[in-house]
Scaffold this motif. Structure first.
Motif, PDB file in Angstrom:
ATOM      1  N   LYS A 263       0.820  -1.198   0.000  1.00 35.72           N
ATOM      2  CA  LYS A 263       0.000   0.000   0.000  1.00 35.72           C
ATOM      3  C   LYS A 263       0.849   1.239   0.000  1.00 35.72           C
ATOM      4  N   LYS A 264       1.796   1.248   0.880  1.00 33.66           N
ATOM      5  CA  LYS A 264       2.524   2.498   0.998  1.00 33.66           C
ATOM      6  C   LYS A 264       3.623   2.595  -0.043  1.00 33.66           C
ATOM      7  N   GLU A 265       4.064   1.454  -0.492  1.00 32.52           N
ATOM      8  CA  GLU A 265       5.235   1.528  -1.348  1.00 32.52           C
ATOM      9  C   GLU A 265       4.918   1.516  -2.824  1.00 32.52           C
ATOM     10  N   SER A 266       3.682   1.240  -3.152  1.00 32.12           N
ATOM     11  CA  SER A 266       3.265   1.206  -4.550  1.00 32.12           C
ATOM     12  C   SER A 266       3.973   0.102  -5.318  1.00 32.12           C
ATOM     13  N   THR A 267       4.703  -0.712  -4.626  1.00 27.95           N
ATOM     14  CA  THR A 267       5.307  -1.829  -5.336  1.00 27.95           C
ATOM     15  C   THR A 267       4.215  -2.847  -5.527  1.00 27.95           C
ATOM     16  N   ARG A 268       3.603  -2.761  -6.631  1.00 28.18           N
ATOM     17  CA  ARG A 268       2.342  -3.423  -6.924  1.00 28.18           C
ATOM     18  C   ARG A 268       2.161  -4.775  -6.254  1.00 28.18           C
ATOM     19  N   GLY A 269       1.159  -4.763  -5.390  1.00 29.33           N
ATOM     20  CA  GLY A 269       0.663  -5.987  -4.774  1.00 29.33           C
ATOM     21  C   GLY A 269       1.728  -6.983  -4.386  1.00 29.33           C
ATOM     22  N   GLN A 270       2.524  -6.623  -3.427  1.00 24.31           N
ATOM     23  CA  GLN A 270       3.529  -7.588  -3.017  1.00 24.31           C
ATOM     24  C   GLN A 270       2.886  -8.801  -2.392  1.00 24.31           C
ATOM     25  N   LYS A 271       1.689  -8.644  -1.930  1.00 22.00           N
ATOM     26  CA  LYS A 271       1.030  -9.784  -1.318  1.00 22.00           C
ATOM     27  C   LYS A 271       0.956 -10.940  -2.305  1.00 22.00           C
ATOM     28  N   ASN A 272       0.775 -10.585  -3.548  1.00 20.95           N
ATOM     29  CA  ASN A 272       0.648 -11.627  -4.537  1.00 20.95           C
ATOM     30  C   ASN A 272       1.987 -12.254  -4.874  1.00 20.95           C
TER      31      ASN A 272
ATOM     32  N   LYS B 132      -3.834   5.160 -16.324  1.00 21.90           N
ATOM     33  CA  LYS B 132      -4.016   5.684 -17.668  1.00 21.90           C
ATOM     34  C   LYS B 132      -4.284   7.194 -17.660  1.00 21.90           C
ATOM     35  N   ASN B 133      -5.219   7.564 -16.837  1.00 26.95           N
ATOM     36  CA  ASN B 133      -5.581   8.976 -16.832  1.00 26.95           C
ATOM     37  C   ASN B 133      -4.398   9.841 -16.440  1.00 26.95           C
ATOM     38  N   LYS B 134      -3.746   9.366 -15.429  1.00 22.43           N
ATOM     39  CA  LYS B 134      -2.561  10.094 -14.986  1.00 22.43           C
ATOM     40  C   LYS B 134      -1.583  10.257 -16.140  1.00 22.43           C
TER      41      LYS B 134
ATOM     42  N   GLU C 216       3.276  -1.081 -12.436  1.00 21.03           N
ATOM     43  CA  GLU C 216       2.923  -1.021 -11.022  1.00 21.03           C
ATOM     44  C   GLU C 216       1.445  -0.730 -10.848  1.00 21.03           C
ATOM     45  N   GLY C 217       0.913  -0.007 -11.796  1.00 17.24           N
ATOM     46  CA  GLY C 217      -0.476   0.401 -11.659  1.00 17.24           C
ATOM     47  C   GLY C 217      -1.468  -0.712 -11.934  1.00 17.24           C
ATOM     48  N   SER C 218      -1.079  -1.670 -12.760  1.00 24.02           N
ATOM     49  CA  SER C 218      -2.081  -2.694 -13.060  1.00 24.02           C
ATOM     50  C   SER C 218      -2.066  -3.739 -11.958  1.00 24.02           C
ATOM     51  N   ASP C 219      -3.233  -4.049 -11.508  1.00 21.88           N
ATOM     52  CA  ASP C 219      -3.380  -4.820 -10.275  1.00 21.88           C
ATOM     53  C   ASP C 219      -2.742  -6.196 -10.345  1.00 21.88           C
ATOM     54  N   ASN C 220      -2.919  -6.834 -11.447  1.00 23.20           N
ATOM     55  CA  ASN C 220      -2.556  -8.246 -11.485  1.00 23.20           C
ATOM     56  C   ASN C 220      -1.234  -8.522 -12.171  1.00 23.20           C
ATOM     57  N   LEU C 221      -0.612  -7.486 -12.668  1.00 16.75           N
ATOM     58  CA  LEU C 221       0.634  -7.701 -13.392  1.00 16.75           C
ATOM     59  C   LEU C 221       1.814  -7.507 -12.438  1.00 16.75           C
ATOM     60  N   HIS C 222       2.642  -8.501 -12.370  1.00 13.37           N
ATOM     61  CA  HIS C 222       3.794  -8.399 -11.494  1.00 13.37           C
ATOM     62  C   HIS C 222       5.039  -8.732 -12.275  1.00 13.37           C
ATOM     63  N   HIS C 223       6.059  -8.041 -11.957  1.00 11.78           N
ATOM     64  CA  HIS C 223       7.355  -8.440 -12.487  1.00 11.78           C
ATOM     65  C   HIS C 223       8.115  -9.083 -11.351  1.00 11.78           C
ATOM     66  N   LEU C 224       8.725 -10.184 -11.677  1.00 10.94           N
ATOM     67  CA  LEU C 224       9.320 -10.981 -10.625  1.00 10.94           C
ATOM     68  C   LEU C 224      10.766 -11.250 -10.997  1.00 10.94           C
ATOM     69  N   GLN C 225      11.618 -11.045 -10.057  1.00 13.72           N
ATOM     70  CA  GLN C 225      13.012 -11.287 -10.374  1.00 13.72           C
ATOM     71  C   GLN C 225      13.758 -11.762  -9.143  1.00 13.72           C
ATOM     72  N   VAL C 226      14.457 -12.841  -9.299  1.00 12.01           N
ATOM     73  CA  VAL C 226      15.327 -13.306  -8.232  1.00 12.01           C
ATOM     74  C   VAL C 226      16.737 -13.396  -8.796  1.00 12.01           C
ATOM     75  N   LEU C 227      17.678 -13.637  -7.937  1.00  6.82           N
ATOM     76  CA  LEU C 227      19.056 -13.606  -8.407  1.00  6.82           C
ATOM     77  C   LEU C 227      19.688 -14.986  -8.540  1.00  6.82           C
ATOM     78  N   TYR C 228      19.134 -15.976  -7.850  1.00  8.60           N
ATOM     79  CA  TYR C 228      19.831 -17.258  -7.835  1.00  8.60           C
ATOM     80  C   TYR C 228      18.890 -18.399  -8.166  1.00  8.60           C
ATOM     81  N   ASP C 229      19.440 -19.489  -8.539  1.00  9.21           N
ATOM     82  CA  ASP C 229      18.664 -20.711  -8.570  1.00  9.21           C
ATOM     83  C   ASP C 229      19.520 -21.877  -8.115  1.00  9.21           C
ATOM     84  N   VAL C 230      18.874 -22.980  -7.868  1.00 10.59           N
ATOM     85  CA  VAL C 230      19.551 -24.147  -7.322  1.00 10.59           C
ATOM     86  C   VAL C 230      19.631 -25.207  -8.410  1.00 10.59           C
ATOM     87  N   THR C 231      20.844 -25.623  -8.687  1.00  8.96           N
ATOM     88  CA  THR C 231      21.056 -26.637  -9.711  1.00  8.96           C
ATOM     89  C   THR C 231      21.134 -28.004  -9.046  1.00  8.96           C
TER      90      THR C 231
END
Lengths: 477, 504
Positions: free
Chosen positions: B118-127, B435-437, B459-474
């Motif tokens: 809510k405060k950070e506008s980082t779209r829906g981190q809950k999701n 959009k209006n903005k 960030e504005g669209s509710d359901n769109l998230h960009h996800l990025q991590v740095l590592y994976d496990v081989t």
């Protein structure tokens, strides 16, 4: 601004517009140049353009000689596929149109000759026949095939006369390992009736009527062509054009038809991974989204399709269809309440352990059940296999190609290296060999299910659908 | 004075050794179903309250955003925050072997990120909790604003270099940290009434570490080095004069770097270079300093071979590697990860760097490594991992989701990509909140507001998230050999080497 571009940029829209006013021959040249310059690319636009052009070509065809029409279509088709061999769809459409002509012929001659069952039987005969023939037919741009088949083609096309066909007939027959391929009966029957077949094939007229497939079909067709030219009451042209229009409808509807079965494949709360910007996949997911809640993970396919991917997710449009004024826009998935997670392609393996299903879009599906899809598809499918996640491929039947992938590398197109490393970085580009493959070949064993507009199929069954849609004699254009 | 200090001092060390202490016990004993409740219970007295406190603080902080933060909240803030983070982190790492995220989602991470979102506008981190919600414990720090006043200037600078990926790669980060700590130790003065051994670790080093952690989560190697350093400091005889103790420490740090990094790398590259045969095509992913050294050494030895560098966005580390190698005259081909399946066709060996080697033989490395090694394995190519033993850890992981590092999602779209998305603007759905903005803004100043707007769309669209991590496990089965300074071993020997290297 967008309007201005619409007027200027050559592409599918401009081609379709010009097609209305331009005669066939210049249009062929036009399409060839567009294909060569890659101004029309990807399966759907290519298919639409080719079908429209075919309609025009057939429409302008003068005369009633079916053989000449076939030859004319072949000739156009050969030039189009030569212009851009990797857009296999172009060849597919041409083959479908050729098939239409033959079907019309079959129907009509069947009616006039031995009753309606000849035309009726045609598809089933083909089914049983095509498999051996398919495996021996080689992709149109394979060097192997050019060496082996070009002379035949030439003879076939230069003089489509009865005599030459009959001359060629015996060697062709003996080249088969058995008589089975030339029999009219389906495979099961042919096993029971092994001994009766030589009789059948020796009988002159019944054979022709009853075995419209294999190489003998050629002779049959020619007989029929002769008949046809005599019996002028059949409007070959208009029937073929009707068929092409049906093909156009099929192109239009295939997405909806594929989307129609979405609910059978997506259940609630699934996590679905997909990649690149595909209208088919988006519509499929959207249709499922009407009833179910699920989550989509979208690999962005950098650097080739990432703009389109982000575009389709933000707005429901790809970049290229942006120029389309009348294409119906659809809502992006996110607007349908589906959470979409965009991930870079490198994350596929990391995320895969949580993914329930992988849905791949495709560029071309090949006769062996493998497919050519946007780069990255292979590693996605492979990672899915490693995690035992089912891989579903969505593809319209028009993408199904009779081409058999003897040399996979021939099918892979390489793109602009500047998308990988911008040319501003001159030093790097100078010293390092930057490669940018646009497509991946995904072997059939990595795919669990194909969904076409005809329904779902196992990869091993695809040859059969190919056989339903293409006449064996058209496989080499 | 020393009483409360000690009391407080006693608590964190139990946390910092990170290994076998507290949350392991509930993890082992609890049957699965009681687990979440228990988890909550064990945390509730401290965890839940702290969480609330932390949120309040953060809210306050955000509200005042870049303005000067009142020192009062700050002073109180970081330690608690960090303690909490450490707890959380620890429990996460403990949980790695179990598929916990699903359970964790409703109980924990939902609450935290929701408010942040809510405060950070980082779209829906809950999701985002669906995948990596448990990792969004704190947003990455990109400035010195929130830093405690105790943080040494060298560490402040280092933190910024971490968060902006100027210093990247686990070895480089560890070495840089140790060098910064040398400066910290040199300028350290033991306050009256405490001893160096007691005060330095908990009261002087801890804020530095916490600050570094807030800039970017600590790498495994950094954790190992910190543990080693703390161990060293605690063992200092209180009777040792301060100057001497400090000098010893600095020398020990130098020695550590020399032994565990410099010498180890030399041994590894000597050994690995012998694996490169004439005509080989070496495939490597992203960039590893040790792989680079190995390749250069083999090249200098006159072995003719070529290199394929596979890279991925958004860091494009492989580009640097490819450039360096090409400048040395090695033939280099460069692919992005989407072309990896084409790249492996031509390769004959795969050399990989590591962020860490897990005790179950799995390789924890730059995201995408698993894909490359998977493809290599399917082509029956030998996959060699070059890894100093300082990067070995006793942690285990089965998948890449339980333990990972989340990177800011806005990094996914580079400036150029954002620009290329701009023409889509008229097609944004009418319901789109931004959009209006955006339209208003565009009317005002067209060109300038462009690329940043795209981020706002996302960030504005509710359901769109960009996800990025740095590592994976081989998975260990993709790895044929791990080359360390102790020799070349199969991945199953990682825990043994880890014990060897930590016990000596």
């Amino acid at each position: 601004m967008a309007q201005g571009i619409t007027q200027l940029a050559p592409g599918l829209i401009s081609f379709l517009k010009s097609l209305k006013t331009t005669p066939a021959d210049p249009s062929v040249e036009h399409l060839i140049s567009l294909l060569k310059r890659r101004q029309i690319r990807n399966s759907r636009p290519c298919a639409i353009a080719t079908t429209a052009l075919m309609l025009r070509v057939v429409g302008e065809f003068k005369g009633r000689d079916a053989a000449k029409l076939v030859e004319r279509i072949r000739q156009v088709g050969r030039r189009l596929t030569a212009a851009q061999p990797r857009e296999v769809v172009v060849g597919n459409i041409v083959r479908r149109v050729l098939g239409l002509v033959r079907e019309v012929l079959d129907d009509n001659t069947g009616d006039s000759h031995t009753g309606s069952d000849a035309g009726h039987n045609t598809p089933t005969h083909h089914d049983s026949m095509t498999r051996p023939t398919l495996s021996s037919s080689i992709s149109t741009f394979s060097p192997l095939r050019h060496a082996a088949a070009e002379p035949m083609d030439a003879s076939m096309t230069s003089e489509m006369s009865d005599s030459s066909e009959f001359n060629r007939r015996p060697p062709l027959l003996t080249s088969h390992t058995s008589y089975a391929p030339t029999t009219s009966a389906p495979l099961v029957n042919s096993l029971f009736g092994l001994f009766s077949q030589p009789d059948d094939s020796n009988a002159s007229t019944p054979t022709g009527a009853a075995s419209p497939d294999g190489k003998s079909a050629h002779s049959l067709n020619l007989e029929r062509l002769a008949d046809l030219s005599r019996s002028t009451n059949i409007d070959l042209k208009s029937e073929v054009m009707d068929g092409i229009r049906e093909l156009q409808d099929e192109l239009e509807q295939s997405d909806e038809q594929i989307a129609g079965v979405a609910l059978e494949h997506i259940h609630s709360n699934e996590i679905i991974l997909t990649h690149t910007a595909s209208t088919t996949v988006q519509k499929f997911l959207l249709s499922a989204a009407k009833k179910r809640k699920f989550t989509v993970v979208h690999a962005e396919t950098y650097p080739h399709d990432n703009t389109a991917t982000h575009g389709i997710l933000l707005t429901g449009r790809k970049r290229e269809t942006r120029l389309d004024e009348d294409e119906d826009p659809w809502k992006p998935l996110t607007a349908a309440g589906i959470p979409v997670y965009v991930i870079p392609d490198s994350h596929v393996f990391a995320i895969m352990s949580r993914v329930n299903k992988v849905i791949l879009a495709t560029h071309t599906v090949l006769a062996n059940g493998g497919l050519v899809a946007a780069a990255g598809a292979h590693m996605i499918a492979k990672a899915a296999k490693e995690h035992r996640t089912p891989v579903v491929v969505l593809s319209g039947v028009y993408k199904l190609s009779p081409v058999y992938p003897f040399d996979i590398d021939e099918l892979i197109e390489y793109g602009d290296a500047g998308r990988v490393v911008p040319y501003e970085d001159g030093e790097f580009v100078d010293k390092v060999d930057v490669e940018h493959p646009l497509y991946d070949y995904v072997p059939a064993d990595l795919v669990d299910l194909y969904i076409t507009n005809l329904g779902g199929h196992a990869p091993s069954y695809l040859y059969r659908i190919v056989a339903d849609h293409y006449h064996t004699e058209d496989i080499t254009l | 004075m020393s009483g409360p200090v000690e009391g407080e001092a006693a608590a964190p060390p139990a946390v910092t050794p990170q290994a076998p202490n507290d949350p392991a016990a509930p993890a082992k004993t609890d049957p699965k179903e009681t687990k979440p409740a228990d988890d909550g219970a064990s945390k509730k007295p401290s965890g839940a309250e702290l969480k609330k406190l932390k949120q309040l603080e953060k809210q306050a902080k955000r509200a005042q955003a870049k303005a000067i933060v009142p020192p009062a909240t700050q002073q109180g803030g970081p330690p608690k925050e960090n303690q909490k983070q450490r707890e959380q982190k620890q429990s996460q790492k403990k949980d790695e072997s179990r598929p916990l995220p699903i359970r964790r989602r409703p109980s924990q991470s939902n609450a935290v990120p929701q408010q942040q979102a809510k405060k950070e506008s980082t779209r829906g981190q809950k999701n985002l909790g669906l995948f990596f919600g448990h990792l969004y414990s704190q947003p990455r720090q990109h400035s010195m604003v929130g830093a405690s006043k105790d943080v040494h200037p060298a560490v402040l600078a280092l933190g910024l270099q971490y968060s902006s990926y100027v210093i990247c790669g686990s070895t480089a980060r560890m070495v840089a940290m140790l060098l910064a700590f040398k400066a910290v130790i040199e300028s350290y003065q033991t306050p009256v009434g405490t001893s160096l051994a007691r005060h330095l670790t908990n009261h002087h080093l801890s804020p530095q570490i916490d600050y570094l952690r807030s800039c970017r989560p600590l790498s495994i190697s950094m954790g190992n080095a910190i543990r080693w350093l703390k161990d060293l400091i605690i063992k200092i005889d209180p009777s040792t004069p301060e100057a001497e103790a400090k000098r010893d420490l600095v020398e020990e740090i130098d020695m550590f770097i020399r032994e565990r990094v410099t010498a180890a790398q030399k041994l590894i590259r000597d050994q690995a270079a012998t694996k490169i045969l004439p005509g080989d095509v070496i495939l490597t992913y992203a960039s590893s300093s040790i792989v680079e050294q190995t390749l250069l050494q083999a090249h200098k030895a006159g072995v003719p071979f070529t290199v394929i560098v596979v890279d991925s966005k958004p860091l494009f580390e492989g580009k640097t590697l490819a450039r360096k190698l090409a400048n040395q005259g090695i033939t280099v081909r460069y692919y992005l990860i989407t072309g990896a399946s084409h790249a492996v066709k031509d390769a004959s060996k795969v050399f990989l760097g590591a962020h860490a080697m897990m005790s179950n033989g799995r390789l924890y490395s730059r995201v995408g490594t698993a894909l490359v090694s998977m493809l290599a394995r399917s082509h029956s190519l030998p996959v060699l991992v070059l890894c100093e033993s300082v990067k070995f850890t006793e942690k285990v992981a089965l998948d890449s989701i339980v333990g990972n590092e989340v990177a800011p999602a806005s990094e996914i779209l580079s400036e150029a990509e954002r620009a290329s998305l701009l023409p889509l603007e008229p097609h944004l759905p009418a319901t789109h909140p931004s959009k209006n903005k955006a339209e208003d803004k565009h009317a005002a100043d067209d060109a300038k507001s462009g690329p940043l707007d795209v981020i706002k769309w996302v960030e504005g669209s509710d359901n769109l998230h960009h996800l990025q991590v740095l590592y994976d496990v081989t998975p260990a089965e993709y790895i044929n050999m791990v080359i360390t300074e102790y020799g070349s071993l199969p991945p199953s020997s990682v825990p043994v080497v880890h014990r060897l290297s930590t016990n000596t």
